[in-house]
Design an enzyme around this catalytic site. Structure first.
Site, short mmCIF file in Angstrom:
data_model
loop_
_atom_site.label_atom_id
_atom_site.label_comp_id
_atom_site.label_asym_id
_atom_site.label_seq_id
_atom_site.Cartn_x
_atom_site.Cartn_y
_atom_site.Cartn_z
N SER A 128 0.83 -1.20 0.00
CA SER A 128 0.00 0.00 0.00
C SER A 128 0.86 1.25 0.00
CB SER A 128 -0.89 0.01 1.24
OG SER A 128 -1.52 1.25 1.42
N TYR A 153 -2.39 -0.21 9.98
CA TYR A 153 -2.56 -0.78 8.64
C TYR A 153 -1.27 -0.66 7.84
CZ TYR A 153 -3.97 -1.04 3.74
OH TYR A 153 -4.04 -1.35 2.41
#
Length: 334
Positions: A128, A153
């Site tokens: 990501s 995350y």
């Protein structure tokens, strides 16, 4: 043709990747746990587009389940893996940290072990743009340090990259991580700005704009993402390096202001949005912008979809899927 395991097959990117693989003649084994992070009916609707295809099979499976994941790799003739299953979302990770440990760390460990035992030809997995954390220099380059994440995350995605490198080094497993940049398009996730803004505008509710609108994102259309993923799948990392391991950014290679994004959405809907300006949210970053030069050089990836093309295509899908009958709304003056 190749047999490809696609994890997160009922998810946004996984669904589109599975469709593309099937259209190219590959066999796809889809895996998804169909959790309720967002509306399960949307996941089931995506899955219904895949089930019934003669070269598609589906397992409802939580990849954190070590025994069942081992059994999957032991019984299916998997050649390559596209691992897209994960617990997404920056803000959700603040309130639900254990979900990220199970889905993004334990499950990824089980995938790596499955790849080692099989063995598989290539593991392509989702990282990501969130890993860039506090980096200020734009565009983001894979040469930059990503040692300072600002959300759990992001930390789990950085951990995935480290875990993959270890397995590439120890066992020679070819692994490629893709740092996705704000993917949007038809069948997108309801927790993403594109979807949330559209729903709010159609329903006549204000949209929440964080950092008072001073945000920029590298918005990447789903068709471009799928093209990049499939190009990478057939491009194995360089075995002449210390490990057959590679990381790429995959984005639109341009940064667009959030307010411009809203303008294009308003134009596509023919509705002016009510706007609620709010401060920056914990774990968020003010700007993203992908340097994709290494990916372009390696596999010839060049994104082709600006938001002026991609946003109207999402809007068309949304209005059709939810059977919306909308008219331009006129709001009273403040």
């Amino acid at each position: 043709m190749t047999t490809v395991l696609v994890t997160g097959a009922a998810g946004f990117i996984g669904f589109h990747v599975s469709q593309a693989l099937l259209s190219q003649g590959h066999t796809v084994i889809g895996v998804d746990n169909l959790n309720d992070y967002y509306d399960v009916r949307l996941k089931q609707a995506r899955l219904s587009q895949l089930i019934g295809h003669c070269r598609f099979s589906f397992y409802r499976l939580d990849l954190a389940d070590r025994d069942r994941t081992e059994h999957l790799f032991a019984t299916e003739n998997i050649q390559r893996v596209i691992h897209l299953a994960a617990q997404p979302g920056v803000r959700y990770s603040i309130d639900n940290p254990h979900a990220y440990v199970d889905s993004n760390l334990v499950a990824f460990m089980n995938i790596l072990e499955g790849c080692r035992q099989a063995p598989i030809e290539h593991l392509v997995y989702a990282s990501s743009s969130s890993v860039y954390g506090t980096n200020q220099e734009l565009p983001f380059s894979t040469e930059q340090s990503v040692d300072h994440p600002v959300s759990l995350y992001a930390a789990t995605k950085k951990a995935n990259e480290l875990m993959a490198h270890t397995y590439s080094h120890l066992y020679g497993i070819p692994t490629t991580g893709l740092r996705f940049f704000t993917v949007y398009g038809p069948w997108g996730r309801p927790d993403m700005a594109m979807f949330k803004f559209t729903r709010a505008i159609v329903e006549g509710r204000p949209i929440q704009i964080y950092n008072y609108g001073r945000m920029q994102r590298d918005f990447t259309y789903i068709d471009d993402i799928v093209d990049g993923v499939l190009r990478v799948l057939t491009h194995l990392p360089n075995h002449e390096k210390a490990a057959p391991y590679q990381i790429y950014n995959i984005g639109n290679n341009r940064s667009v202001s959030l307010m411009r994004f809203v303008e294009v959405l308003e134009s596509a809907l023919e509705i002016e949005a009510q706007k609620e300006f709010l401060p920056m949210q914990p774990g968020d970053v003010s700007a993203t912008y992908a340097d994709i030069s290494d990916l372009s050089a390696a596999v010839g990836f060049y994104p082709r979809t600006p938001i002026e093309v991609g946003i109207p295509q999402f809007v068309d899908w949304y209005l059709s899927y939810y059977n919306c009958q909308i008219r331009p709304k006129v709001y009273p003056a403040a």
